[in-house]
Design an enzyme around this catalytic site. Structure first.
Site, PDB file in Angstrom:
ATOM      1  CE  LYS A   1      -3.862   2.079   2.593  1.00 17.98           C
ATOM      2  NZ  LYS A   1      -4.697   1.995   3.817  1.00 17.98           N
TER       3      LYS A   1
ATOM      4  CB  SER B   1      -8.009   3.839   2.680  1.00 18.97           C
ATOM      5  OG  SER B   1      -7.166   3.268   3.660  1.00 18.97           O
TER       6      SER B   1
ATOM      7  CB  SER C   1      -8.154   1.094   5.715  1.00 21.05           C
ATOM      8  OG  SER C   1      -8.847   2.277   5.449  1.00 21.05           O
TER       9      SER C   1
HETATM   10  N1  GLN Z   1     -12.943   4.512   6.200  1.00 18.59           N
HETATM   11  C1  GLN Z   1     -12.419   4.979   7.430  1.00 18.59           C
HETATM   12  C2  GLN Z   1     -12.011   6.418   7.291  1.00 18.59           C
HETATM   13  O1  GLN Z   1     -12.292   6.988   6.305  1.00 18.59           O
HETATM   14  C3  GLN Z   1     -11.252   4.127   7.853  1.00 18.59           C
HETATM   15  C4  GLN Z   1     -10.047   4.386   7.029  1.00 18.59           C
HETATM   16  C5  GLN Z   1      -8.863   3.588   7.475  1.00 18.59           C
HETATM   17  O2  GLN Z   1      -8.978   2.580   8.159  1.00 18.59           O
HETATM   18  N2  GLN Z   1      -7.699   4.073   7.108  1.00 18.59           N
HETATM   19  O3  GLN Z   1     -11.431   7.001   8.155  1.00 18.59           O
END
Ligand code: GLN
Length: 487
Positions: free
Chosen positions: A81, A156, A180
């Protein structure tokens, strides 16, 4: 074996062939690069492909194999990532702000994976600075779900999830602040694990919300997930939150029966908002878990669950607003001109950050400002303690909890892009796990009209072995993980 078959292997299957020298790391890597060339135009999982570096690393792995060295990840191609620092390879966080940023050092997890014999084929797309649930917040382009390219892969870590599902790599790393790793893994029908807070060093992970962030594996099956977790876990003095707990051999936990385990079904998770077909898939999974010998406990309650989302959207933006203050256009990254230093800084942030990142910075700055701190941040911290305590209590009677990973199957690109709240709700089952610092595993648990459903297992701190055991037994008793998208 044909190149298409090679790329479909799990890491542990590939490692066996590599160890027997039935295939070389270079051949395997070539097959993966070919696959990326064939399908990534549709999937768009990668921000940066690193074919030359991958082949060089593959040659090195072949030398190590030739010299007799063996290891379950030695010579196995993987994707990382793009929020994890890679020395000499640009690390963008899918943001204009870091579009040209080349880190001068490797993250701790990269050090570990290189020791294990990683071949890195590229850096994967994400929601800008890991803020989002669909990978549509990438400043560059959205990633598409390999099961249906009109749908999102989740986020994400959507690029990593899609790359694994589309056989563009054999495993990947993601990061998880509120879901994410797990939500995109569930959306793409792969296995993903968010380790206990402190299990994996975040040295070299670009910070989003430091009290919640963890790095973890995204893989084709539970065995690979255990192997990658073992490789990246352990104490690192460069991350003060990294835990000293010894790292077990996680593969020893992989036994195909669940006798003696008590699995809880928290009432509040099976409430409104869950797609009926997801509920059906969960009921089928619970029956299967029971057949495998587990006791299912439906008298489990986590009453503060409805507050978790609100708590997260105070804490995460607050921490983000502090962490992202460093992008001022002075030391590194994007830099916009201006008449004065302040103007330059203003322009840098104005043009360097996308709308969701700005929204988070504003929310966080507001929540932390004088006069509001007690009402928001301090209050959220108190509820955080309540949420954690409720989990503690539940884990006095249960070994793990079973929930869906997401309330719905993958949604369409653009479907929630205009409504931040709708987007935030897709993490409703994953966020409490980060708030409490617990480990969470997602495994493939079926399909609704061809779209994946994920099953989430939540455990007490440092009980990754239990989660992997349950995930493994379930996986071995089902065949969901063997299905491949047609693309
Ligand atoms: N979707 C969540 C957010 O927007 C979690 C994102 C993540 O785990 N990095 O914060």
């Amino acid at each position: 074996m044909k190149p298409r078959e090679l790329v479909g292997l799990t890491a542990h299957q590939a490692a066996r062939l590599l160890a027997r020298r039935e295939v070389s790391a270079v051949e395997l890597t070539r097959a993966v690069l070919e696959r990326i060339g064939a399908v990534d135009g549709k999937v768009r999982a990668f921000v940066t492909a690193t074919p030359d570096l991958a082949l060089e690393q593959a040659r090195l792995a072949d030398e190590r194999l030739q010299a007799g060295e063996r290891g379950p990840l030695l010579g196995v191609p993987a994707a990382i990532k793009d929020v994890i620092c890679t020395k000499g390879v640009r690390t963008t966080c899918s943001s204009r702000m870091l579009e040209g940023f080349v880190p001068p050092y490797d993250a701790h997890v990269m050090n570990r994976l290189y020791q294990a014999g990683l071949v890195m084929v590229g850096k994967t797309n994400l929601d800008e600075f890991a803020m989002g649930s669909s990978t549509e917040n990438s400043a560059f382009f959205p990633t598409h779900n390999p099961w249906d390219v009109t749908r999102v892969p989740g986020g994400s870590s959507g690029g990593s999830a899609a790359a694994v599902a589309a056989d563009e790599c054999l495993y990947a790393l993601g990061s998880d602040t509120g879901g994410s790793i797990r939500q995109p893994a569930g959306f793409c029908s792969i296995v993903g694990l968010k380790p206990t807070y402190g299990r994996v060093s975040r040295y070299g992970l670009v910070a989003f919300a430091s009290s919640l962030d963890q790095i973890g594996p995204m893989a084709k099956d539970v065995t690979d997930c255990a192997l990658v977790l073992g490789a990246i876990s352990g104490h690192d003095p460069r991350d003060s939150t990294s835990a000293p707990n010894p790292v077990p051999d996680y593969t020893r936990a992989l036994v195909p029966d669940l006798r003696g385990l008590r699995l809880g079904v928290p009432r509040e998770y099976y409430a409104e908002g869950m797609q009926p077909e997801v509920r059906q898939a969960m009921e089928m999974a619970l029956t299967k878990l029971q057949e495998l010998g587990a006791t299912i406990d439906r008298e489990v309650s986590l009453p503060s669950t409805p507050h978790a989302l609100a708590v997260y959207y105070i804490l995460a933006p607050s921490e983000a607003s502090a962490n992202l203050a460093r992008y001022d256009g002075v030391k590194y990254g994007f830099s916009a001109p201006g008449e004065t230093m302040w103007e330059a800084m203003e322009h840098t942030k104005q043009f360097g950050f996308g709308p969701e990142v700005k929204r988070r910075i504003m929310l966080g700055t507001y929540a932390l400002s004088a006069g509001y701190y007690d009402a928001y941040y301090l209050k959220a911290q108190k509820v955080r303690t309540l949420i954690r305590r409720e989990f503690d209590q539940v884990f006095e009677r249960c070994d793990a909890l079973v929930t869906p990973t997401s309330p719905t199957v993958p949604f369409r690109l653009g479907e929630k892009a205009e409504s931040p709240l709708q987007m935030y709700l897709s993490d409703i089952y994953t966020i409490p796990v980060n708030i409490a610092g617990l480990p969470g595993l997602t495994v493939p648990a079926g399909f609704v009209e061809g779209l994946p459903v994920g099953l989430q297992l939540i455990g007490k701190p440092f009980s990754e072995e239990t989660l992997l055991r349950v995930g493994y037994a379930y996986e071995q008793a089902t065949a969901w993980h063997k299905r491949k998208p047609s693309l």
